[in-house]
Enzyme design. Structure first.
Site, mmCIF file in Angstrom:
data_model
loop_
_atom_site.group_PDB
_atom_site.id
_atom_site.type_symbol
_atom_site.label_atom_id
_atom_site.label_comp_id
_atom_site.label_asym_id
_atom_site.label_seq_id
_atom_site.Cartn_x
_atom_site.Cartn_y
_atom_site.Cartn_z
ATOM 1 N N SER A 69 0.853 -1.190 0.000
ATOM 2 C CA SER A 69 0.000 0.000 0.000
ATOM 3 C C SER A 69 0.884 1.232 0.000
ATOM 4 O O SER A 69 2.096 1.143 -0.175
ATOM 5 C CB SER A 69 -0.993 -0.051 1.176
ATOM 6 O OG SER A 69 -1.989 0.920 0.947
ATOM 7 N N LYS A 73 3.018 1.721 -3.755
ATOM 8 C CA LYS A 73 2.294 1.063 -4.852
ATOM 9 C C LYS A 73 2.931 1.237 -6.228
ATOM 10 O O LYS A 73 2.832 0.345 -7.068
ATOM 11 C CB LYS A 73 0.842 1.557 -4.891
ATOM 12 C CG LYS A 73 -0.043 0.937 -3.823
ATOM 13 C CD LYS A 73 -1.480 1.404 -3.994
ATOM 14 C CE LYS A 73 -2.434 0.550 -3.190
ATOM 15 N NZ LYS A 73 -3.834 0.906 -3.448
ATOM 16 N N ASN A 94 -0.906 -3.639 -5.843
ATOM 17 C CA ASN A 94 -1.269 -3.773 -4.420
ATOM 18 C C ASN A 94 -1.104 -5.208 -3.908
ATOM 19 O O ASN A 94 -1.285 -5.467 -2.727
ATOM 20 C CB ASN A 94 -2.691 -3.262 -4.138
ATOM 21 C CG ASN A 94 -3.768 -4.246 -4.555
ATOM 22 O OD1 ASN A 94 -3.526 -5.142 -5.367
ATOM 23 N ND2 ASN A 94 -4.956 -4.100 -3.998
ATOM 24 N N ASP A 109 -7.725 -3.682 -6.659
ATOM 25 C CA ASP A 109 -8.756 -2.688 -6.299
ATOM 26 C C ASP A 109 -9.856 -2.639 -7.368
ATOM 27 O O ASP A 109 -11.044 -2.584 -7.045
ATOM 28 C CB ASP A 109 -8.136 -1.294 -6.144
ATOM 29 C CG ASP A 109 -7.390 -1.142 -4.826
ATOM 30 O OD1 ASP A 109 -7.742 -1.831 -3.853
ATOM 31 O OD2 ASP A 109 -6.444 -0.337 -4.772
ATOM 32 N N ALA A 134 -9.232 10.339 -9.922
ATOM 33 C CA ALA A 134 -8.212 9.689 -10.751
ATOM 34 C C ALA A 134 -6.955 9.439 -9.926
ATOM 35 O O ALA A 134 -5.849 9.452 -10.441
ATOM 36 C CB ALA A 134 -7.899 10.551 -11.968
ATOM 37 N N GLY A 135 -7.149 9.212 -8.621
ATOM 38 C CA GLY A 135 -6.024 8.805 -7.770
ATOM 39 C C GLY A 135 -5.869 7.292 -7.875
ATOM 40 O O GLY A 135 -6.252 6.684 -8.890
ATOM 41 N N GLY A 258 -17.854 1.765 0.197
ATOM 42 C CA GLY A 258 -16.714 1.014 -0.333
ATOM 43 C C GLY A 258 -16.395 -0.293 0.379
ATOM 44 O O GLY A 258 -15.382 -0.936 0.071
HETATM 45 P P1 NAD Z 1 -5.556 9.466 -3.898
HETATM 46 O O1 NAD Z 1 -4.923 10.457 -2.976
HETATM 47 O O2 NAD Z 1 -4.696 8.639 -4.769
HETATM 48 O O3 NAD Z 1 -6.610 10.250 -4.861
HETATM 49 C C1 NAD Z 1 -7.483 11.224 -4.320
HETATM 50 C C2 NAD Z 1 -8.503 11.660 -5.377
HETATM 51 O O4 NAD Z 1 -9.450 12.534 -4.748
HETATM 52 C C3 NAD Z 1 -7.908 12.452 -6.543
HETATM 53 O O5 NAD Z 1 -8.635 12.171 -7.731
HETATM 54 C C4 NAD Z 1 -8.134 13.908 -6.128
HETATM 55 O O6 NAD Z 1 -8.175 14.787 -7.240
HETATM 56 C C5 NAD Z 1 -9.484 13.792 -5.448
HETATM 57 N N1 NAD Z 1 -9.744 14.850 -4.471
HETATM 58 C C6 NAD Z 1 -9.067 15.084 -3.329
HETATM 59 N N2 NAD Z 1 -9.623 16.133 -2.663
HETATM 60 C C7 NAD Z 1 -10.670 16.548 -3.412
HETATM 61 C C8 NAD Z 1 -11.648 17.598 -3.268
HETATM 62 N N3 NAD Z 1 -11.630 18.410 -2.209
HETATM 63 N N4 NAD Z 1 -12.586 17.713 -4.227
HETATM 64 C C9 NAD Z 1 -12.601 16.900 -5.316
HETATM 65 N N5 NAD Z 1 -11.711 15.902 -5.501
HETATM 66 C C10 NAD Z 1 -10.754 15.734 -4.557
HETATM 67 O O7 NAD Z 1 -6.480 8.555 -2.978
HETATM 68 P P2 NAD Z 1 -7.046 7.074 -3.277
HETATM 69 O O8 NAD Z 1 -6.147 6.085 -2.677
HETATM 70 O O9 NAD Z 1 -7.398 6.984 -4.729
HETATM 71 O O10 NAD Z 1 -8.389 7.107 -2.414
HETATM 72 C C11 NAD Z 1 -9.523 7.816 -2.875
HETATM 73 C C12 NAD Z 1 -10.765 7.331 -2.129
HETATM 74 O O11 NAD Z 1 -10.965 5.954 -2.400
HETATM 75 C C13 NAD Z 1 -10.646 7.462 -0.623
HETATM 76 O O12 NAD Z 1 -11.860 7.933 -0.142
HETATM 77 C C14 NAD Z 1 -10.388 6.041 -0.143
HETATM 78 O O13 NAD Z 1 -10.974 5.801 1.121
HETATM 79 C C15 NAD Z 1 -11.129 5.235 -1.193
HETATM 80 N N6 NAD Z 1 -10.580 3.878 -1.385
HETATM 81 C C16 NAD Z 1 -11.403 2.828 -1.148
HETATM 82 C C17 NAD Z 1 -10.962 1.539 -1.348
HETATM 83 C C18 NAD Z 1 -11.894 0.394 -1.087
HETATM 84 O O14 NAD Z 1 -11.449 -0.761 -1.150
HETATM 85 N N7 NAD Z 1 -13.151 0.654 -0.815
HETATM 86 C C19 NAD Z 1 -9.646 1.315 -1.795
HETATM 87 C C20 NAD Z 1 -8.814 2.418 -2.041
HETATM 88 C C21 NAD Z 1 -9.296 3.700 -1.826
#
Ligand code: NAD
Length: 293
Positions: A69, A73, A94, A109, A134-135, A258
């Protein structure tokens, strides 16, 4: 646990930092115990600095593999021998599987997201998705959905540090899959509304809705949604996000957090290591029976 571990126990790791809060060790160790599998899953604090040594240890110690993680990654990729095609397209790993010293990187994921919809008997293949984010999560979801046959994906993101990744995701999908992907700024509110109105599923894969943004939602107006669509928030803490409340207010029938995706990404990794199906319902009950958590 003590009865299960012996000289033949096979080790699987989780390498990240910070990571001690993770639910993955509880999830996997309970699943091993339930199925009587002689594996143990342990979390290790590993930053980018320790990563090469930690990856070497997988080979040296004959571990079966590891989850990876943040912040590792992407950094892990050059340290591996092979990449699954989806991990290559996503540009992140991952899950690592060690086959007699050959390390292959996977990303689960995206498959976890698709499987969580299959679990609900919902099929988005051949349909249109609007996706915010797009994270790491947004990239994995977009690529896997495209690979699995989603017809069109309309991606929205802020013009922030993830915008370049969003552009890359759209280019990869259009070049390597039959799916048509487009990118828009979240500032284009009229476009945001019309794309969602035209979609079978709206998925929020941004950090909005989780701490410290737990009181926010990118969409506050219920009229963005149709009752017959799917609204999916990748956040699972809190269990009911602001976005989910807005969707429920609109009368949307299929509203998800999620949790299912989280469980299924673990289940996909479990299958890669052990060849067995994780007892997902049992783990769900064990870890998440208190729905208010
Ligand atoms: P990351 O930091 O890689 O990406 C963050 C994303 O959120 C980017 O696209 C960014 O532009 C956007 N963002 C951040 N602040 C913002 C705002 N104020 N307004 C609009 N967009 C905003 O993070 P990640 O690892 O991709 O995680 C993103 C979400 O996915 C989190 O909420 C995390 O809990 C969730 N997640 C869930 C699972 C699951 O298995 N359910 C797995 C991974 C991540």
């Amino acid at each position: 646990m003590a009865e299960r571990l012996d000289g033949h126990t096979i080790l699987i790791g989780l390498m990240a930092y910070p990571i001690r809060h993770s639910m993955s060790p509880t999830m996997h160790n309970n699943a091993f115990a339930k199925l009587g599998l002689n594996y143990a899953y342990l979390a290790f604090d590993v930053t980018n600095k320790e990563l090469p040594g930690a990856i070497d240890a997988i080979r040296t110690l004959g571990m079966r593999g590891s989850n990876i993680s943040m912040p590792n990654k992407q950094k892990v990729i050059p340290l591996l021998d092979k990449l699954d095609p989806a991990a290559e397209m996503v540009g992140a790993v991952n899950t690592i599987v060690n086959d007699t010293g050959v390390l292959t990187g996977y990303t689960t994921d995206g498959t976890g997201f698709m499987q969580s919809l299959d679990d609900e008997n919902l099929d988005i293949r051949g349909k249109k998705m609007t996706l915010a984010g797009a994270g790491g999560a947004g990239t994995a979801i977009a690529i896997q959905a495209a690979l699995d046959g989603v017809k069109e994906i309309s991606i929205f993101n802020l013009k922030d540090a993830h915008w370049e990744q969003a552009k890359k995701n759209v280019a990869t999908i259009n070049a390597q899959t039959k799916c048509k992907a487009t990118l828009h700024s979240l500032d284009e509110q009229d476009k945001y509304r019309s794309e969602i109105a035209d979609s079978a599923i709206y998925c929020d894969a941004t950090s909005v809705g989780m701490k410290p943004l737990q009181d926010q939602s990118l969409i506050t107006d219920p009229s963005f949604f149709r009752q017959d669509m799917i609204v999916f928030d990748t956040v699972y803490a809190p269990r009911e996000t602001k976005l989910m409340q807005v969707a429920k207010k609109a009368g949307v029938k299929h509203v998800f957090n999620g949790l299912g995706m989280m469980l299924e990404q673990g289940a996909q990794a479990f299958k890669l290591w052990t060849g067995e199906d994780m007892p997902v319902d049992y783990i769900h009950e064990l870890l998440f029976s208190d729905a208010s958590k």
